[in-house]
Design an enzyme around this catalytic site. Structure first.
Site, PDB file in Angstrom:
ATOM      1  N   GLY A 144       0.793  -1.219   0.000  1.00 34.20           N
ATOM      2  CA  GLY A 144       0.000   0.000   0.000  1.00 34.20           C
ATOM      3  C   GLY A 144       0.824   1.267   0.000  1.00 34.20           C
ATOM      4  O   GLY A 144       0.287   2.363   0.065  1.00 34.20           O
ATOM      5  N   CYS A 145       2.144   1.131  -0.066  1.00 34.04           N
ATOM      6  CA  CYS A 145       3.031   2.291  -0.121  1.00 34.04           C
ATOM      7  C   CYS A 145       3.587   2.420  -1.538  1.00 34.04           C
ATOM      8  O   CYS A 145       3.947   1.423  -2.152  1.00 34.04           O
ATOM      9  CB  CYS A 145       4.190   2.132   0.866  1.00 34.04           C
ATOM     10  SG  CYS A 145       3.685   2.059   2.590  1.00 34.04           S
ATOM     11  N   ALA A 146       3.664   3.639  -2.022  1.00 33.14           N
ATOM     12  CA  ALA A 146       4.230   3.868  -3.347  1.00 33.14           C
ATOM     13  C   ALA A 146       5.726   3.572  -3.341  1.00 33.14           C
ATOM     14  O   ALA A 146       6.275   3.046  -4.301  1.00 33.14           O
ATOM     15  CB  ALA A 146       3.968   5.295  -3.794  1.00 33.14           C
ATOM     16  N   SER A 147       6.389   3.896  -2.245  1.00 34.39           N
ATOM     17  CA  SER A 147       7.810   3.605  -2.078  1.00 34.39           C
ATOM     18  C   SER A 147       7.960   2.196  -1.513  1.00 34.39           C
ATOM     19  O   SER A 147       7.005   1.604  -1.024  1.00 34.39           O
ATOM     20  CB  SER A 147       8.442   4.600  -1.100  1.00 34.39           C
ATOM     21  OG  SER A 147       8.252   5.911  -1.536  1.00 34.39           O
TER      22      SER A 147
END
Length: 136
Positions: free
Chosen positions: A49-52
């Protein structure tokens, strides 16, 4: 119910008038975060769920919650440092009671993070809560 480490961060953010100074401070906090051994940067520690790229590894001693985190993005490393200050040292059964969104709002982060970064922070908070619940 903020930890002394989080209160220190909040005081620093209050002292910094300009959001750009706060942003720089957040990046410096990310640079100061100890790196995570690449051997534990595995799918089991990765936060979805994190872009990074973000990894969180729990470290529970007795009933005390702690974690190590890392990211490939400096600003996200800074956010991990803030979350670490918010949660580290709490009893595992108190982690879920922390109002992380309100704490981050005290720093102004709720207003200054992109929607994508805000989603990532929520994913990190959810992962931290789950790790504490699993340990409890």
């Amino acid at each position: 119910m903020a930890t002394p480490a989080f209160e220190d961060i909040a005081e620093t953010f209050d002292f910094l008038d300009d959001w750009e100074d706060r942003y720089r401070h957040l990046i410096e906090m990310g640079k100061a975060l100890p790196p995570m051994d690449s051997a534990v940067q595995v799918p089991a520690t990765k936060v979805d769920g994190c872009a990074s790229q973000v990894w969180i590894l729990p470290r529970i001693e007795g009933r005390s919650f702690d974690f190590q985190g890392d990211s490939d993005a400096l600003i996200v490393r800074g956010l991990i440092a803030v979350l670490h200050a918010l949660y580290a040292g709490l009893p595992v059964d108190q982690v879920e009671a922390v109002d992380a969104q309100a704490a981050l709002a005290r720093l102004g982060l709720d207003e200054h993070l992109s929607a994508q970064r805000s989603n990532g922070v929520r994913a990190m908070i959810a992962r931290i809560r789950q790790l504490a619940a699993d340990a409890g």
